[in-house]
Structures are given as structure tokens and as C-alpha cells.
Scaffold this active site. Sequence first.
Site, short mmCIF file in Angstrom:
data_model
loop_
_atom_site.label_atom_id
_atom_site.label_comp_id
_atom_site.label_asym_id
_atom_site.label_seq_id
_atom_site.Cartn_x
_atom_site.Cartn_y
_atom_site.Cartn_z
N LEU A 38 0.85 -1.19 0.00
CA LEU A 38 0.00 0.00 0.00
C LEU A 38 0.89 1.25 0.00
O LEU A 38 0.80 2.11 -0.86
CB LEU A 38 -0.90 -0.03 1.24
N GLU A 69 1.42 -0.28 10.23
CA GLU A 69 0.01 -0.68 10.11
C GLU A 69 -0.94 0.44 10.55
O GLU A 69 -2.01 0.19 11.09
CB GLU A 69 -0.26 -2.00 10.84
N GLY A 70 -0.51 1.69 10.30
CA GLY A 70 -1.30 2.86 10.67
C GLY A 70 -0.79 3.42 11.98
O GLY A 70 -0.83 2.73 13.01
N1 COS Z 1 -13.59 -1.03 6.59
C1 COS Z 1 -14.46 -0.84 5.58
N2 COS Z 1 -14.55 0.34 4.92
C2 COS Z 1 -13.72 1.34 5.29
C3 COS Z 1 -12.80 1.21 6.33
C4 COS Z 1 -12.75 -0.05 7.00
N3 COS Z 1 -11.91 -0.26 8.00
N4 COS Z 1 -12.13 2.36 6.48
C5 COS Z 1 -12.61 3.21 5.55
N5 COS Z 1 -13.58 2.59 4.84
C6 COS Z 1 -14.39 3.18 3.75
C7 COS Z 1 -15.20 4.34 4.32
O1 COS Z 1 -16.43 3.89 4.88
C8 COS Z 1 -15.38 5.24 3.11
O2 COS Z 1 -16.49 4.88 2.34
P1 COS Z 1 -17.95 5.62 2.56
O3 COS Z 1 -17.71 7.08 2.63
O4 COS Z 1 -18.71 5.17 1.38
O5 COS Z 1 -18.48 5.08 3.84
C9 COS Z 1 -14.15 4.97 2.27
O6 COS Z 1 -13.57 3.76 2.76
C10 COS Z 1 -13.14 6.07 2.42
O7 COS Z 1 -12.86 6.20 3.81
P2 COS Z 1 -12.32 7.54 4.46
O8 COS Z 1 -13.14 8.71 4.00
O9 COS Z 1 -12.24 7.35 5.93
O10 COS Z 1 -10.89 7.62 3.77
P3 COS Z 1 -9.64 8.52 4.09
O11 COS Z 1 -8.91 8.71 2.82
O12 COS Z 1 -10.07 9.73 4.83
O13 COS Z 1 -8.72 7.58 5.02
C11 COS Z 1 -7.84 6.57 7.03
C12 COS Z 1 -9.08 6.98 6.18
C13 COS Z 1 -7.04 7.75 7.50
C14 COS Z 1 -8.43 5.84 8.24
C15 COS Z 1 -6.98 5.61 6.19
O14 COS Z 1 -6.32 6.33 5.18
C16 COS Z 1 -5.93 4.87 7.00
O15 COS Z 1 -6.23 3.88 7.66
N6 COS Z 1 -4.67 5.35 6.95
C17 COS Z 1 -3.56 4.63 7.52
C18 COS Z 1 -3.00 3.71 6.49
C19 COS Z 1 -2.14 2.65 7.10
O16 COS Z 1 -2.53 1.94 7.99
N7 COS Z 1 -0.93 2.53 6.58
C20 COS Z 1 -0.03 1.51 7.05
C21 COS Z 1 0.68 0.96 5.90
S1 COS Z 1 0.05 -0.51 5.30
S2 COS Z 1 0.88 -1.84 6.47
#
Ligand code: COS
Length: 388
Positions: free
Chosen positions: A125, A364-365
Site C-alpha cells: 500500500l 500498520e497505521g
Molecule cells: N472497513 C471498511 N470500509 C472502510 C474502512 C474499513 N476499516 N475504512 C474506511 N472505509 C471506507 C469508508 O467507509 C469510506 O467509504 P464511505 O464514505 O462510502 O463510507 C471509504 O472507505 C473512504 O474512507 P475515508 O473517507 O475514511 O478515507 P480517508 O482517505 O479519509 O482515510 C484513514 C481513512 C485515515 C483511516 C486511512 O487512510 C488509514 O487507515 N490510513 C492509515 C494507512 C495505514 O494503515 N498505513 C499503514 C501501511 S500498510 S501496512
Amino acid sequence: MDFSFSKEHQMLRRMAREFAEREVLPIAKAIDEEHRVPMDVVKKAAELGLLGVPFPQKYGGMGAGEIGYCIVAEELGKVSSSFATIIGAHIGIGAMAIYLGGNEEQKKKYLTPLARGEKIAAFALTEAGAGSDAAAIKTRAVRDGNYFILNGTKQFITNGDIADIITVMAVTDPSLGPRGGITAFIVEREYPGVRIGKLEDKMGIRGSSTAEIILEDVRVPKENILGPFGAGFIVFMQSLDMGRLTLGAACLGGAQTALRMAMEWAAMREQFGEPIAHKQSIQWMIAELATEIEALRSLVYRTAWLVDTRQPFTRYAAMCKMYGSEVASKAVNIALQIYGAMGYSRDFVVELMYRDAKIAEIYEGTNEIQRIVIAENLFRDFGVRIRP
Ligand code: COS
């Protein structure tokens, strides 16, 4: 402690503990010093079925569910964060994305060899400009007949250089963002155009590898789209939910080892004519930490139970990751403080555990992102959106 675990889960814990103590513990220090992934020990874990613990038997897994996988992650976390990381990236996010998003054919073709440990998985990712902001990825997938052409560079990918099968998140429609514009793909390492770039020289978890993966005009058959076209962001977020839970379980293991070592040292080390365990300042540290470890254990296994009984668990997985990593960091900090100067010496493993622990607050975030996920989930129950 095991009062609520089934007989099968108790047997699995015994097997995982025995494996961890016999095969992983003796090499934990060496793989850190040599910055080396112990592929021979990974192979032995595969032979015991430990690379497919949560997956159904029909896909080559052990069929032990998330509770089973948390048990294994906890036991591995007790002896080596590096080894727990290798297995975590393979099962918890890499193969998990195929289990959650894949169709029957993809599960047979890709998940089965992964669950059997014949092949290794990675989860791609992160990019230079997309860390916490996962939707900011630039890797592009453009359709060309029955194929998609992938171009981009993934960064900080655990198992990147040892993986045979890589789950990749790419932009298929830049105008749509995370809602419809991102698609997940299964990419084989052997596809022409897949290259391994920089290998990270890290502060901790040096017995696992973290690599850059470069994709240059990689032709991926359309059959390898993972989940619905345009729904890759969801597949990846759901996989991360699972990974965050089991990272919490690995932290639970690491924290217990730190507590045990701190207590052994406090009981043995004498100052002012008596063991330092007699001092209230030490007792308070130990009491507080032991309480937090018990709270973490309850959180981790309750969350695993929610997964296994198919109930919503996103917020609890974020809590496991955030709280687990903070308890583990606190535990190694306390252990090192109690060891004193000895703990700062490379002669003792506490120094390695201290370096290993930090990453769990980041990967992982980050824990800041986990707090956002938790708060968003809580406010959603009140019908309140806390972000535009
Ligand atoms: N399960 C199911 N759907 C999810 C979800 C989850 N855990 N998280 C987000 N979604 C869905 C949302 O519901 C949204 O859809 P709807 O608006 O139709 O409901 C869509 O995905 C977009 O979500 P959101 O608006 O929250 O997206 P963002 O771009 O604002 O990002 C965060 C959300 C910040 C939580 C996300 O980018 C994240 O987790 N970042 C950290 C990434 C990470 O862990 N990196 C580590 C490297 S990989 S090991």
C-alpha cells in the site's frame, strides 16, 4: 488464563510456544545482528501450518480462526518481534487481503499456497507520498485489453524482497479517490517489470526485511483484480483491520516477556543490601504494567471473538493496535529502567526489545490514525461525522 479457550486453541498455544522457544528464541539476537530473515525457520513454521492459522482448511489453512491466529501471534511476539512481523505481514495483511477480497478461483490459486507456506505474501500500500493518507497513492493501473498495466513504487513493504505474491493497491480512476477510484490487484513477483529496490536499514525488527517494490509496466491479468473493480481501498482497509488486531496480539506477547524479565531482574538485583523488588518504586511499575497487560489480553481476545463471530470490530482492532503498542513500549521501557545500565548494554536482550518495540506505534497505521479511526467509529454511533 486459558479458561475460555477451547481444547484445540490450548493445544495450538502449546505447539506455537514450543516452536517459538525451540526455533525462534535461540536465533532472535543473531537475526537482529546479521539483519537477516531466517527463511529456514519460516519454512519450519510452514511445515507446522503456522503460516495459515486463521484460514479455512479448504484453502490449505489450519482453520483456527482469528482467536487461533492471535494465540500464535502472541506466542511469537513473546520471543521475537521480527519473526512475528514476518508472519504478520504474510498472514495478517498479505494473504488476508486475498481471503477477504478474493473470489473462489483466486483463493484456490493464490491463498492456498500462501496458507500452506509454500509461498510468501506481502501487502503493498505505502508509497513515498502515501503513509497515513492511504488514499494518496500514485501507483497507476491502466487497462489494456485483458490486462492492467501497473506503474509505481511501493515503499516500506515488509517481506517485499522475499514475497512471491504481492497484493497491490493502485489508482484506476484518479477522479474518484478512495470511493471507486482505487483497485486492488494480485501481483506475482515473477511478472516482468517487478523489481526490488532499496532495502531499509532499520533501528529494530532487523530480522525482518522492509523493501521498496518498483512496478514498471507490469502486465497484470484482469482475473487478478482483488474484490470488485474500484473497491480496492475497502479491501485494503478491511485487511488492515485484521492486521491491527493481530499486531495487538504480538504486542501482548512482547509486553509479557518484558514484564517477566523486569520481575526476574528486580528479584535478583541487590542494592542497599536487598533485592530492588523490595522497593515500592519498582513494585508500582510492575503492578501498573501487569494490570495493563491483563486489560490488553481481554481486549485482544474479545476482539478476535468478534471477528470469529462475524460482528463489527474495526474500532476494537484500532484499540488493540494503539493500546497494544503503547503497553509494549511501556513494558520494554520499564524493563530497561529496572535493568539500569545493564539493560542499555548489547549484552542483554532488553536493548533489542526496546529497539523492536517502537515500530508497532508506527506501522500498520500510526497510533494517531488509530485514534481517528476509534473516534470516528464512536461518533458514527451518535450520527455525527467528525470529518468533512
Ligand atoms: N472497513 C471498511 N470500509 C472502510 C474502512 C474499513 N476499516 N475504512 C474506511 N472505509 C471506507 C469508508 O467507509 C469510506 O467509504 P464511505 O464514505 O462510502 O463510507 C471509504 O472507505 C473512504 O474512507 P475515508 O473517507 O475514511 O478515507 P480517508 O482517505 O479519509 O482515510 C484513514 C481513512 C485515515 C483511516 C486511512 O487512510 C488509514 O487507515 N490510513 C492509515 C494507512 C495505514 O494503515 N498505513 C499503514 C501501511 S500498510 S501496512
